[in-house]
Scaffold this active site. Structure first.
Site, PDB file in Angstrom:
ATOM      1  N   TRP A  11       0.831  -1.203   0.000  1.00  0.00           N
ATOM      2  CA  TRP A  11       0.000   0.000   0.000  1.00  0.00           C
ATOM      3  C   TRP A  11       0.866   1.253   0.000  1.00  0.00           C
ATOM      4  O   TRP A  11       0.512   2.262  -0.599  1.00  0.00           O
ATOM      5  CB  TRP A  11      -0.907   0.002   1.230  1.00  0.00           C
ATOM      6  CG  TRP A  11      -1.765   1.228   1.373  1.00  0.00           C
ATOM      7  CD1 TRP A  11      -3.026   1.420   0.888  1.00  0.00           C
ATOM      8  CD2 TRP A  11      -1.436   2.443   2.071  1.00  0.00           C
ATOM      9  NE1 TRP A  11      -3.499   2.668   1.213  1.00  0.00           N
ATOM     10  CE2 TRP A  11      -2.541   3.312   1.940  1.00  0.00           C
ATOM     11  CE3 TRP A  11      -0.319   2.880   2.776  1.00  0.00           C
ATOM     12  CZ2 TRP A  11      -2.551   4.590   2.503  1.00  0.00           C
ATOM     13  CZ3 TRP A  11      -0.325   4.151   3.327  1.00  0.00           C
ATOM     14  CH2 TRP A  11      -1.433   4.994   3.191  1.00  0.00           C
ATOM     15  N   HIS A  12       2.023   1.179   0.654  1.00  0.00           N
ATOM     16  CA  HIS A  12       2.878   2.351   0.780  1.00  0.00           C
ATOM     17  C   HIS A  12       3.562   2.742  -0.519  1.00  0.00           C
ATOM     18  O   HIS A  12       3.974   3.897  -0.655  1.00  0.00           O
ATOM     19  CB  HIS A  12       3.930   2.128   1.874  1.00  0.00           C
ATOM     20  CG  HIS A  12       3.409   2.304   3.260  1.00  0.00           C
ATOM     21  ND1 HIS A  12       2.737   1.317   3.941  1.00  0.00           N
ATOM     22  CD2 HIS A  12       3.437   3.380   4.088  1.00  0.00           C
ATOM     23  CE1 HIS A  12       2.386   1.768   5.134  1.00  0.00           C
ATOM     24  NE2 HIS A  12       2.800   3.012   5.248  1.00  0.00           N
ATOM     25  N   GLY A  13       3.694   1.838  -1.445  1.00  0.00           N
ATOM     26  CA  GLY A  13       4.338   2.242  -2.683  1.00  0.00           C
ATOM     27  C   GLY A  13       4.615   1.082  -3.615  1.00  0.00           C
ATOM     28  O   GLY A  13       4.683  -0.080  -3.187  1.00  0.00           O
ATOM     29  N   PHE A  35       2.008   8.314  -1.304  1.00  0.00           N
ATOM     30  CA  PHE A  35       1.334   7.042  -1.099  1.00  0.00           C
ATOM     31  C   PHE A  35      -0.162   7.163  -1.324  1.00  0.00           C
ATOM     32  O   PHE A  35      -0.839   6.174  -1.438  1.00  0.00           O
ATOM     33  CB  PHE A  35       1.597   6.514   0.311  1.00  0.00           C
ATOM     34  CG  PHE A  35       3.062   6.425   0.648  1.00  0.00           C
ATOM     35  CD1 PHE A  35       3.970   5.995  -0.290  1.00  0.00           C
ATOM     36  CD2 PHE A  35       3.528   6.794   1.901  1.00  0.00           C
ATOM     37  CE1 PHE A  35       5.320   5.919   0.008  1.00  0.00           C
ATOM     38  CE2 PHE A  35       4.874   6.720   2.214  1.00  0.00           C
ATOM     39  CZ  PHE A  35       5.765   6.286   1.271  1.00  0.00           C
TER      40      PHE A  35
END
Length: 485
Positions: A325-327, A485
């Site tokens: 999800w963060h990248g 993000f």
């Protein structure tokens, strides 16, 4: 529009004044004003993505109504899948398409094959991960019969796009924020002063600590093969404080700004660097995201039921998804997996719910055992942040191999003229962490710390924060890390 910009410094008071002049009018007028202000705020990034935000909002608003009014289970599931599928489709297209295309090409290249693959020249819409999760939680809660959908388009749109939380959270729930949108709000001077205090503390964390730590973290990480092991450790520490002060600083500004308008947002940080184990750390870091994954992924997967193996499996899935999800980079996946490895022992020995209260509650100092636990947890966290910050997984391992060498026992050094200023930044971290420690039982560090002191002392402290911002702020406005993000 950045929270730490002059544009926002003009935008906020103008909206605030107009908002409270409507206090004695219909509630709808205040909500319409905030909605227009929120769309203007978001449009300052790139007005073209306003259409994406509006479409996503309409999609979840409409499908929420269809789910609620459908008595047939198959139809309810159809509307749920449609909403979630389109939301994740947009997220995947803008955020992950090129990553998967490049990863597939690299994989087949290992077998001596060439894969010509098209890449998209697209800009990642700021905040898409956050407002997508806002809408998805709303639809999930309606499907699970936890809430009834609102029939007011303006109220729902404001819930999704309220400007303090729009681009980097916290990820709000309809059960918490939507009732506040629907209720009349009256001006409260104590909320004004409390909100301004939290905004000031957030700006200090971002502009004084985070931005200056970022400068030296970038120097060291970008030239990691040129520095000694001790300097690499210093670089990892710089990034550790950069990401905390950057993201928690944003959250402080968001919560403080929302309070100016009579809203209470979810507390997103609860002093995570004072945690005694990794499980406690994740109950205190990015709380709204952790609880989102718990409620909408971990529990549906079976949660803690079904035996130890399934509990470990579900935990690993949560952390891998959280990392992704963060990248769109394998570094984030490895970072998530590493945190899963960290937390597995506490699951096996059933200690993951051991530390629910803040460390040394009601005491000035921690015990020796608590200090040792906190030090170990912090060290593991710093190690994991190296993967989060590195450009590639290979870069992260090279950085780690550089740390574990004999030069670890030398004095860290950054070439002049940066060295002297970096020492000043390190010196600032000491009083900052002391203030954080003393205020760890509050919602934010200076919430009540100075309220009982004489007014001259309080104002001297606030003036010192403002002065520090003026002295240490960077000449160029810098975006918040979590905007990507």
């Amino acid at each position: 529009m950045l929270f730490n910009s002059l544009n926002f410094a003009f935008f906020l008071p103008i909206v605030f004044i107009f908002y409270w002049t409507l206090q004695n009018k219909k509630l709808a007028y205040q909500n319409i004003l905030l909605l227009l202000a929120s769309y203007y705020f978001y449009g300052c990034w790139d007005w073209r993505f306003l259409f994406l935000l509006a479409f996503s909002t309409f999609l979840d608003f409409y499908t929420g109504l269809k789910i609620y009014h459908s008595s047939d289970k198959a139809k309810r599931k159809f509307w749920l899948i449609l909403s979630v599928g389109i939301n994740l489709g947009f997220l995947g297209l803008f955020k992950y398409y090129n990553f998967f295309a490049d990863s597939f090409a690299s994989l087949v290249h290992q077998f001596g094959l060439n894969a010509d693959h098209p890449t998209l020249r697209i800009i990642l819409p700021v905040g898409i991960s956050f407002y997508t999760f806002h809408g998805m939680s709303y639809v999930f809660d309606i499907y699970n019969r936890k809430i009834k959908p609102t029939t007011n388009w303006v109220d729902y749109s404001l819930f999704v796009s309220f400007f303090p939380l729009l681009v980097a959270g916290p990820i709000e729930r309809a059960t918490h924020l939507l009732p506040q949108v629907e209720q009349k709000r009256t001006f409260d001077y104590s909320k004004l002063t409390d909100g301004l205090r939290q905004i000031l503390w957030g700006l200090f964390k971002k502009m004084v600590i985070a931005d200056n730590c970022a400068e030296y973290a970038d120097i060291i990480f970008n030239n990691s093969d040129s520095y000694s092991a001790s300097t690499l450790v210093l670089g990892a520490l710089f990034f550790t404080f950069q990401i905390y002060c950057d993201f928690s600083g944003y959250s402080d500004i968001a919560l403080g700004t929302a309070r100016l308008f009579g809203f209470e947002l979810l507390q997103n940080f609860k002093f995570p660097y004072f945690s005694r184990d990794i499980a406690e750390f994740w109950r205190r870091w990015h709380v709204s995201l952790s609880s989102w994954f718990k409620d909408y992924l971990y529990i549906p997967l079976g949660g803690s039921k079904g035996g130890l193996f399934k509990q470990i499996r579900n935990t690993c899935i949560i952390f891998l998804v959280s990392g992704f999800w963060h990248g769109a980079n394998w570094t984030f996946v490895v970072w998530g997996f590493l945190n899963a490895i960290y937390i597995i022992p506490s699951i096996v020995f059933r200690t993951n719910r051991q530390h629910l209260e803040i460390i040394a509650q009601g005491r000035l100092f921690p015990s020796i055992k608590e200090l040792a636990q906190m030090t170990l947890t912090f060290s593991l966290t710093v190690l994991a942040w190296i993967f989060f910050r590195a450009e590639t997984v290979g870069h992260a391992f090279d950085y780690l191999s550089g740390i574990f060498s004999m030069s670890l026992f030398t004095n860290p050094f950054i070439s002049n003229p940066e060295f002297i200023r970096s020492i000043l930044v390190i010196a600032l971290l000491i009083p900052f962490m002391i203030i954080e420690w003393l205020g760890r039982e509050n919602k934010y560090a200076i919430e009540t710390s100075f309220l009982n002191m004489p007014r001259p002392v309080r104002w001297a402290f606030y003036s010192l924060l403002v002065f520090s911002i003026g002295v240490f702020m960077q000449t160029k406005e810098s975006a918040f890390i979590y905007f990507q993000f």
